[in-house]
Design a protein around this motif. Structure first.
Motif, PDB file in Angstrom:
ATOM      1  N   ALA A 255       0.813  -1.222   0.000  1.00 47.72           N
ATOM      2  CA  ALA A 255       0.000   0.000   0.000  1.00 47.72           C
ATOM      3  C   ALA A 255       0.840   1.264   0.000  1.00 47.72           C
ATOM      4  O   ALA A 255       0.575   2.204  -0.761  1.00 47.72           O
ATOM      5  CB  ALA A 255      -0.942   0.001   1.198  1.00 47.72           C
ATOM      6  N   ASP A 256       1.887   1.305   0.855  1.00 46.25           N
ATOM      7  CA  ASP A 256       2.631   2.573   0.994  1.00 46.25           C
ATOM      8  C   ASP A 256       4.147   2.413   0.987  1.00 46.25           C
ATOM      9  O   ASP A 256       4.875   3.391   1.157  1.00 46.25           O
ATOM     10  CB  ASP A 256       2.196   3.287   2.277  1.00 46.25           C
ATOM     11  CG  ASP A 256       2.414   2.455   3.538  1.00 46.25           C
ATOM     12  OD1 ASP A 256       3.166   1.462   3.480  1.00 46.25           O
ATOM     13  OD2 ASP A 256       1.819   2.803   4.578  1.00 46.25           O
ATOM     14  N   GLY A 257       4.662   1.194   0.813  1.00 43.66           N
ATOM     15  CA  GLY A 257       6.105   0.993   0.750  1.00 43.66           C
ATOM     16  C   GLY A 257       6.801   0.959   2.096  1.00 43.66           C
ATOM     17  O   GLY A 257       8.029   0.840   2.145  1.00 43.66           O
ATOM     18  N   SER A 258       6.070   1.037   3.183  1.00 38.30           N
ATOM     19  CA  SER A 258       6.699   1.007   4.505  1.00 38.30           C
ATOM     20  C   SER A 258       7.232  -0.395   4.801  1.00 38.30           C
ATOM     21  O   SER A 258       6.726  -1.399   4.289  1.00 38.30           O
ATOM     22  CB  SER A 258       5.694   1.422   5.579  1.00 38.30           C
ATOM     23  OG  SER A 258       4.590   0.533   5.602  1.00 38.30           O
ATOM     24  N   THR A 259       8.269  -0.453   5.634  1.00 43.30           N
ATOM     25  CA  THR A 259       8.897  -1.729   5.976  1.00 43.30           C
ATOM     26  C   THR A 259       8.069  -2.462   7.025  1.00 43.30           C
ATOM     27  O   THR A 259       7.785  -1.931   8.102  1.00 43.30           O
ATOM     28  CB  THR A 259      10.314  -1.511   6.506  1.00 43.30           C
ATOM     29  OG1 THR A 259      11.097  -0.866   5.490  1.00 43.30           O
ATOM     30  CG2 THR A 259      10.964  -2.835   6.861  1.00 43.30           C
ATOM     31  N   ILE A 260       7.679  -3.705   6.710  1.00 42.01           N
ATOM     32  CA  ILE A 260       6.943  -4.552   7.649  1.00 42.01           C
ATOM     33  C   ILE A 260       7.914  -5.361   8.492  1.00 42.01           C
ATOM     34  O   ILE A 260       7.779  -5.470   9.704  1.00 42.01           O
ATOM     35  CB  ILE A 260       5.967  -5.475   6.908  1.00 42.01           C
ATOM     36  CG1 ILE A 260       5.015  -4.658   6.014  1.00 42.01           C
ATOM     37  CG2 ILE A 260       5.179  -6.330   7.885  1.00 42.01           C
ATOM     38  CD1 ILE A 260       4.194  -3.625   6.756  1.00 42.01           C
ATOM     39  N   TRP A 261       8.893  -5.954   7.860  1.00 43.81           N
ATOM     40  CA  TRP A 261       9.984  -6.635   8.570  1.00 43.81           C
ATOM     41  C   TRP A 261      11.204  -6.691   7.654  1.00 43.81           C
ATOM     42  O   TRP A 261      11.089  -6.551   6.439  1.00 43.81           O
ATOM     43  CB  TRP A 261       9.600  -8.033   9.046  1.00 43.81           C
ATOM     44  CG  TRP A 261       9.109  -8.997   8.003  1.00 43.81           C
ATOM     45  CD1 TRP A 261       7.821  -9.326   7.724  1.00 43.81           C
ATOM     46  CD2 TRP A 261       9.912  -9.781   7.091  1.00 43.81           C
ATOM     47  NE1 TRP A 261       7.739 -10.248   6.703  1.00 43.81           N
ATOM     48  CE2 TRP A 261       9.018 -10.549   6.298  1.00 43.81           C
ATOM     49  CE3 TRP A 261      11.281  -9.898   6.857  1.00 43.81           C
ATOM     50  CZ2 TRP A 261       9.446 -11.412   5.297  1.00 43.81           C
ATOM     51  CZ3 TRP A 261      11.725 -10.764   5.861  1.00 43.81           C
ATOM     52  CH2 TRP A 261      10.812 -11.514   5.085  1.00 43.81           C
ATOM     53  N   SER A 262      12.365  -6.882   8.238  1.00 43.22           N
ATOM     54  CA  SER A 262      13.590  -6.976   7.452  1.00 43.22           C
ATOM     55  C   SER A 262      14.669  -7.692   8.242  1.00 43.22           C
ATOM     56  O   SER A 262      14.645  -7.732   9.470  1.00 43.22           O
ATOM     57  CB  SER A 262      14.088  -5.580   7.045  1.00 43.22           C
ATOM     58  OG  SER A 262      14.505  -4.851   8.187  1.00 43.22           O
TER      59      SER A 262
END
Length: 463
Positions: A255-262
């Protein structure tokens, strides 16, 4: 791929390798007493081959070497069992020959049960499961209606991605060219030049994801950069964009390119300081699975949280093609071995193919369809791991096969041949020579078969 039979005291074993046979396995001559030709059995992973010659016709001699050559062309038939007959010439001495007939019978043809859900091909090899079973029928007779030079340059093309009715492709990281073709208008819609290492574009949401080859603004959604992306191997799963490269992987919000996990140290979970992701992530059962080299492992993480779940050590060989997922299992080849692994990381079976396979198997109708480096297309029972049928395509298969809903397997080779093959019994239905190597995986969309050759030419075959 041979076994040794003890034939009697003082008689040494025959080592035989089948040359020119459909399987591509070779029969190497070895020292042997002529009387040993009475009955010699060569057992492989594939159907048993028995070479027989009447013992009474073999004259004793001081000669202790025998040459065995198997020749002939095998064809599959749509009978109750796929039967292959091979003419065998046995040369006992320079002046004498014996001829025998060998019959090889495989297990009965596949019962075509739809145990795998077909996927609309919107990215590499289908959807995020990469199972290669596409929600589209396809042409039986390969009649090319057009060939288009996409203007992306020549090389070992990596990607051809369908987003019906448009086709998007990328080359092999040599000049960063990409192009989009619209089947509705039969016209080239766009041609872009990005950075090197663009790799395969992926459709997600209403736009195109692609990797431009520079960090940190390397992952693009259309023309918009998404910062802090780790690498070129991209999968869209649900509301996530999962990108991997180096020893790292991350999940971004669609939806917005934000990081969910990495995580930037995948192999630290198994005690290594570094590693390199070499496959596009595959998702199944909410697990995301990637293959790495140095160390040669396959690793699984929770797709929602990024938590490490399990890994499998591939020892000396790294994985080349992304795993395929179907009905609770991951399937992948490493070197000359083929693996079936459950969602909890347990090995269901591990097959020795006898030859390397670099592609992703297609999974459909209860079988795996896999190409090999020596030109074989194998149909393997997904439950047992046994070979159902095989075809010799006379050219290395590095592009992953795909399967249509009308039970046709499509495979392309490095010598430029494209084949349509009956998924049930291996009968070659049609073939076409595009006159250039094919390394990008074929695509099915809206009934059309599309093949991108290594000269950057798109070949369109009618429904």
């Amino acid at each position: 791929m041979s076994n040794r039979s003890n034939i009697g005291a003082g008689v040494i074993a025959i080592i035989a390798v089948v040359v020119g046979f459909l399987m591509g396995f070779l029969l190497k001559p070895a020292a042997v007493s002529p009387t040993a030709l009475a009955s010699t059995t060569i057992t492989t992973k594939y159907p048993t081959i028995t070479v027989s010659a009447p013992a009474s016709t073999i004259t004793s001699t001081t000669t202790s070497t025998t040459t065995i050559t198997i020749t002939g062309t095998a064809t599959s038939t749509a009978t109750a069992a796929s039967t292959i007959t091979v003419t065998t010439t046995v040369t006992a001495m320079a002046t004498e020959t014996e001829t025998a007939t060998t019959t090889i019978t495989s297990i009965p043809p596949l019962v075509l049960t739809n145990v795998t859900q077909p996927a609309q091909q919107s990215q590499y090899h289908g959807d995020y499961a990469h199972a290669g079973f596409i929600d589209s029928s396809g042409p039986v007779n390969l009649t090319q209606i057009e060939a288009y030079n996409m203007g992306i340059g020549g090389g070992e093309e990596l990607g051809l991605t369908a987003y019906s009715p448009s086709i998007i492709m990328a080359d092999n990281a040599q000049n960063g060219h990409g192009a989009m073709f619209d089947l509705r208008t039969e016209s080239l819609e766009a041609n872009q030049v990005g950075a090197d290492d663009q790799y395969i574009p992926v459709i997600g949401g209403s736009g195109l994801f692609w990797w431009g080859g520079t960090y940190p603004d390397n992952l693009f959604y259309g023309a918009n950069p998404l910062a802090n992306s780790y690498g070129p191997f991209i999968t869209v799963y649900g509301g996530l964009v999962i990108a991997a490269g180096g020893d790292s992987m991350e999940a971004l919000s669609l939806a917005d390119g934000s990081t969910i996990w990495s995580t930037n140290a995948l192999t630290s979970y198994i005690g290594y300081a570094s590693g390199t992701v070499v496959t596009i992530p595959t998702v199944g059962g909410d697990l995301v699975v990637v293959g790495l080299s140095s160390p040669n492992v396959v690793m699984a993480f929770n797709a929602s949280t990024g938590q490490y779940v399990w890994s499998i050590d591939l020892n000396a060989s790294s994985i080349d093609g992304s795993p395929a997922y179907s009905n609770g299992y991951f399937y992948f080849a490493s070197g000359d071995r083929l693996y079936k692994v459950s969602l909890n990381g347990n090995m269901a079976w591990d097959d020795d193919l006898g030859v390397p396979a670099m592609d992703t198997p297609a999974v459909a109708y209860g079988a795996l369809y896999l190409g090999t480096n020596n030109g074989l297309l194998l149909a393997i029972n997904a439950t047992t791991g046994s070979v159902v049928w095989y075809d010799d395509l006379n050219g290395s298969v590095t592009a992953s096969p795909i399967v249509s809903t009308n039970a046709v397997v499509y495979a392309a080779t490095m010598n430029g041949m494209v084949y349509s093959i009956n998924a049930r019994n291996g009968q070659v239905l049609s073939s076409y020579n595009v006159e250039a190597p094919v390394t990008a995986n074929p695509v099915l969309t809206g009934g059309y078969l599309l093949v991108l050759d290594d000269n950057g030419v798109l070949h369109v075959f009618k429904p």
